[in-house]
Design a protein around this motif. Structure first.
Motif, PDB file in Angstrom:
ATOM      1  N   GLU A   1      -4.778   6.445  -8.845  1.00 55.81           N
ATOM      2  CA  GLU A   1      -4.373   5.236  -9.573  1.00 55.81           C
ATOM      3  C   GLU A   1      -5.267   5.025 -10.795  1.00 55.81           C
ATOM      4  O   GLU A   1      -4.786   4.693 -11.887  1.00 55.81           O
TER       5      GLU A   1
ATOM      6  N   ARG B   1       2.098   1.856  -3.422  1.00 57.98           N
ATOM      7  CA  ARG B   1       1.023   2.384  -4.264  1.00 57.98           C
ATOM      8  C   ARG B   1       0.826   3.876  -4.019  1.00 57.98           C
ATOM      9  O   ARG B   1       0.609   4.654  -4.955  1.00 57.98           O
TER      10      ARG B   1
ATOM     11  N   SER C   1       0.835  -1.206   0.000  1.00 56.48           N
ATOM     12  CA  SER C   1       0.000   0.000   0.000  1.00 56.48           C
ATOM     13  C   SER C   1       0.864   1.248   0.000  1.00 56.48           C
ATOM     14  O   SER C   1       0.558   2.243  -0.670  1.00 56.48           O
TER      15      SER C   1
ATOM     16  N   SER D   1       6.582  -5.080  -6.341  1.00 57.26           N
ATOM     17  CA  SER D   1       5.268  -5.624  -6.655  1.00 57.26           C
ATOM     18  C   SER D   1       5.156  -7.024  -6.069  1.00 57.26           C
ATOM     19  O   SER D   1       6.106  -7.528  -5.458  1.00 57.26           O
TER      20      SER D   1
END
Length: 321
Positions: free
Chosen positions: A88, A60, A57, A237
């Motif tokens: 996003e 991101r 998170s 990732s």
């Protein structure tokens, strides 16, 4: 009006981005600095009674923040009233219509356009012209892959060869004869190949574990030829975490051979995974040991047609690194 979102993410991004840049300028490892920043931010959140952020998170949030700063370099924290998920989705919408992104950005920033509405607009664009969407997706993948390779090339030109094989090492770019199955660059030292460097962006069309296995097998194939194998990704990732886990379990991590080097390219700087990155790798963040997890391969017997699933790799319940 969109639902309530946690608006503090952009303030967190600005602080963490500045903190990480300062740490790197002092010569600190980017991965370790990022982990320390996340730990400090989670301590702040704990004191405020907020739920801790997971590493995925946090990454991101950092990626969404960089995208938003790319759209509006001088944007202030007070102007961002939406969540990072909406940003996003804006980045996905931009692949189809940069003009539409510019048009809806004010509403998104004011949190007047929820994530569901942005998703609906993306789906409408897909359905309105499926062929264009398919072409855009293919072109997007090609563009992302080419852009990442170009960025890697730029970073390699600015990086000391010592990182890959010694002060007298030389880096060679392959000329594209077998781009999908050979390293993008080779490193030699006194004419001996000491490293093969792959530029990879991961895969959105494959299961993250399957993609990690594919990359691991590709790296392992060149192990004897190149001694060390580097896999450079644009970001962390599920694939990079799974690949690190496989390196721990099957060989290649610092504790088991040290020949597989996973690295992230960020701001034109190549940062290799630290030993801690491998040590903290796990297959699934929320794996609670309730079931076996592994690579299951469906097969059919040639004569009888009998079908079953072969377990190529398994983690037993309760396993932890």
């Amino acid at each position: 009006m969109a639902g309530k979102v946690e608006q503090g993410w952009f303030k967190l991004f600005l602080a963490a981005d500045a903190q990480r840049a300062a740490a790197v300028s002092r010569g600190e490892n980017r991965s370790e600095a990022t982990r320390m920043i996340l730990r400090e931010q989670n301590e702040i959140r704990r004191r405020e009674g907020k739920k801790a952020l997971q590493a995925q998170s946090f990454e991101r949030i950092m990626k969404a923040g960089r995208f938003l700063k790319g759209l509006q370099p001088n944007i202030e924290v007070e102007q961002v009233k939406c969540g990072y998920v909406q940003i996003e989705l804006l980045s996905r919408l931009e692949r189809h219509s940069p003009v539409l992104v510019a048009a809806v950005l004010p509403d998104v920033l004011q949190n007047n356009m929820p994530a569901g509405e942005l998703q609906r607009q993306i789906e409408e664009l897909k359905q309105a012209d499926p062929l264009a969407h398919a072409i855009a997706n293919r072109n997007s993948v090609r563009s992302i892959t080419a852009s990442h390779e170009k960025s890697c090339q730029k970073a390699l030109e600015a990086t000391s060869p010592y990182l890959f094989g010694g002060s007298s090492a030389r880096i060679w770019k392959q000329e594209g004869a077998y781009p999908a199955v050979t390293p993008n660059w080779f490193v030699t030292n006194n004419e001996k190949i000491v490293a093969g460097i792959f530029s990879r962006v991961g895969s959105k069309s494959k299961n993250a574990l399957a993609a990690a296995f594919e990359l691991y097998f590709l790296a392992n194939n060149y192990r004897e030829v190149c001694t060390n194998i580097w896999m450079i990704f644009p970001e962390r990732s599920e694939i990079t975490r799974n690949l690190a886990f496989l390196a721990v379990k099957l060989g290649g991590a610092p504790t088991s051979g040290g020949w597989l080097k996973i690295a992230i390219l960020d701001d034109n700087e190549i940062t290799a995974f630290s030993e801690g990155d491998y040590g903290h790798a796990q297959l699934l963040d929320d794996f609670d040991g309730g079931s076996e997890i592994g690579l299951q391969i469906p097969v059919k017997e040639l004569i009888t047609g009998e079908q079953l699933r072969l377990s190529a790799f398994q983690i037993k319940p309760g396993y932890r690194l």
